[in-house]
Design a protein around this motif. Structure first.
Motif, short mmCIF file in Angstrom:
data_model
loop_
_atom_site.label_atom_id
_atom_site.label_comp_id
_atom_site.label_asym_id
_atom_site.label_seq_id
_atom_site.Cartn_x
_atom_site.Cartn_y
_atom_site.Cartn_z
N SER A 1 -2.39 -28.18 44.73
CA SER A 1 -1.42 -27.66 44.91
C SER A 1 -1.12 -27.12 42.70
O SER A 1 -1.92 -27.93 42.27
CB SER A 1 -0.03 -28.38 44.62
N GLU A 2 -0.80 -26.07 43.09
CA GLU A 2 -0.94 -25.21 41.71
C GLU A 2 -0.27 -26.66 40.68
O GLU A 2 -0.64 -26.43 39.64
CB GLU A 2 -0.19 -24.15 41.83
N ALA A 3 0.67 -27.30 41.39
CA ALA A 3 1.63 -28.15 40.15
C ALA A 3 0.31 -28.97 39.68
O ALA A 3 0.14 -29.25 38.36
CB ALA A 3 3.04 -28.44 40.61
N GLU A 4 0.01 -29.83 40.45
CA GLU A 4 -1.11 -30.95 40.28
C GLU A 4 -2.39 -30.60 39.37
O GLU A 4 -2.39 -31.29 38.52
CB GLU A 4 -1.33 -31.83 42.05
N THR A 5 -3.03 -29.00 39.73
CA THR A 5 -3.76 -28.97 38.57
C THR A 5 -3.80 -28.04 37.87
O THR A 5 -3.96 -28.67 35.99
CB THR A 5 -4.63 -27.42 39.67
N ARG A 6 -2.19 -27.65 37.56
CA ARG A 6 -1.75 -27.48 35.75
C ARG A 6 -2.03 -29.17 35.08
O ARG A 6 -2.13 -28.83 33.86
CB ARG A 6 -0.37 -26.85 36.16
N ARG A 7 -0.61 -29.58 35.72
CA ARG A 7 -0.56 -31.00 35.47
C ARG A 7 -2.22 -31.55 34.26
O ARG A 7 -1.76 -32.29 34.00
CB ARG A 7 -0.19 -31.84 36.27
N GLY A 8 -2.96 -31.32 35.24
CA GLY A 8 -4.49 -31.82 35.19
C GLY A 8 -5.09 -31.75 34.05
O GLY A 8 -6.09 -31.83 32.99
N ALA A 9 -4.75 -30.18 33.81
CA ALA A 9 -5.52 -29.73 32.53
C ALA A 9 -4.79 -30.37 31.61
O ALA A 9 -5.10 -29.55 30.37
CB ALA A 9 -4.89 -28.17 32.66
N GLU A 10 -3.28 -30.15 31.54
CA GLU A 10 -2.75 -30.26 30.69
C GLU A 10 -2.81 -32.06 30.67
O GLU A 10 -3.06 -32.26 28.62
CB GLU A 10 -1.01 -30.28 31.08
N GLN A 11 -3.38 -32.86 30.87
CA GLN A 11 -3.33 -33.88 30.75
C GLN A 11 -4.74 -34.65 30.35
O GLN A 11 -4.90 -35.24 29.27
CB GLN A 11 -2.90 -34.64 32.14
N ARG A 12 -5.40 -33.37 30.34
CA ARG A 12 -6.69 -33.36 29.51
C ARG A 12 -7.05 -32.88 28.33
O ARG A 12 -7.48 -33.52 27.71
CB ARG A 12 -7.98 -32.79 31.05
N LEU A 13 -6.74 -32.16 28.53
CA LEU A 13 -6.14 -31.95 26.98
C LEU A 13 -5.19 -32.54 26.03
O LEU A 13 -5.79 -32.59 24.64
CB LEU A 13 -5.25 -30.14 27.04
N GLN A 14 -5.00 -33.80 26.36
CA GLN A 14 -3.22 -34.62 25.35
C GLN A 14 -4.68 -35.64 26.10
O GLN A 14 -4.74 -36.06 24.14
CB GLN A 14 -2.51 -34.79 26.34
N ALA A 15 -5.18 -36.28 26.00
CA ALA A 15 -6.41 -36.71 25.87
C ALA A 15 -7.51 -37.04 25.21
O ALA A 15 -8.06 -37.81 24.16
CB ALA A 15 -6.77 -37.78 27.75
N LEU A 16 -8.15 -35.51 25.60
CA LEU A 16 -9.11 -35.40 24.50
C LEU A 16 -8.27 -35.47 23.00
O LEU A 16 -9.61 -35.36 22.10
CB LEU A 16 -9.31 -33.58 25.32
N MET A 17 -7.57 -34.28 22.97
CA MET A 17 -7.09 -34.51 21.69
C MET A 17 -6.34 -35.67 20.45
O MET A 17 -6.52 -35.64 19.57
CB MET A 17 -5.48 -33.51 21.54
N ALA A 18 -6.02 -36.71 21.74
CA ALA A 18 -6.07 -38.46 21.06
C ALA A 18 -7.59 -38.54 21.01
O ALA A 18 -8.25 -39.36 19.33
CB ALA A 18 -6.09 -38.63 22.77
N GLN A 19 -8.79 -38.21 21.67
CA GLN A 19 -9.94 -39.02 21.64
C GLN A 19 -10.81 -38.14 20.59
O GLN A 19 -11.14 -38.58 20.05
CB GLN A 19 -10.30 -38.46 23.24
#
Length: 178
Positions: A49-67
């Motif tokens: 879904s569009e919502a799940e895809t957007r959530r995936g990008a945002e969550q990857r970004l947050q994980a990347l920023m933490a790492q």
């Protein structure tokens, strides 16, 4: 020329190259040292879904920023699928940040054959399905479904790069985006 670090939430050369090309075009006086860091998206391997895809990008970004908190810029790209008025499409959401400002946007949409849409809805993943359809190997790290279905008029690197360039507008005109 200054040197800055770009962290990319992937080991896929298509995504890495797209992010590096976009920042190199936008900031011509900067050499970008790329730190490729695959991180989890927290969504399905093939978002449906569009919502799940957007959530995936945002969550990857947050994980990347933490790492990689020391990076100057962070980029995350999540490919997804959805039906729009009954027709199957693929697209990606892209998130970019400098740690202070974050922009999220979507690429253009690519229509998919009905057979691919049905296979995705039954648990398939786009890359392997396209490999099978076109009797190729690892299409997703080449031009992607976008490349093969448009006869290489457009490819994944280009559409990701161009979307990232659009998202960089606030950094290119900070006086207009407070």
């Amino acid at each position: 020329m200054s040197t800055k670090t770009l962290a990319v939430a992937s080991a896929n050369p298509v995504k890495i190259n797209a992010a590096e090309q976009a920042l190199s075009r936008a900031f011509t006086d900067t050499h970008w040292q790329v730190n490729a860091q695959p991180v989890p998206s927290g969504v399905a391997e093939q978002p449906l879904s569009e919502a799940e895809t957007r959530r995936g990008a945002e969550q990857r970004l947050q994980a990347l920023m933490a790492q990689c908190p020391q990076a100057d810029f962070f980029a995350a790209i999540e490919g997804g699928y959805d039906r729009i008025q009954g027709q199957p499409f693929t697209f990606a959401y892209i998130a970019i940040s400098d740690g202070k400002r974050t922009q999220v946007g979507r690429t253009g949409t690519l229509p998919l054959p009905e057979s691919i849409g049905q296979a995705l809805e039954q648990g398939g993943e786009l890359g392997p399905l396209m490999d099978q359809l076109f009797n190729d190997h690892n299409i997703k790290q080449k031009g992607g479904a976008i490349g093969v279905l448009t006869q290489h008029l457009v490819d994944r690197t280009g559409i990701y790069r161009d979307t990232l360039c659009l998202l960089l507008a606030p950094w290119l005109h900070p006086e207009l985006f407070r």
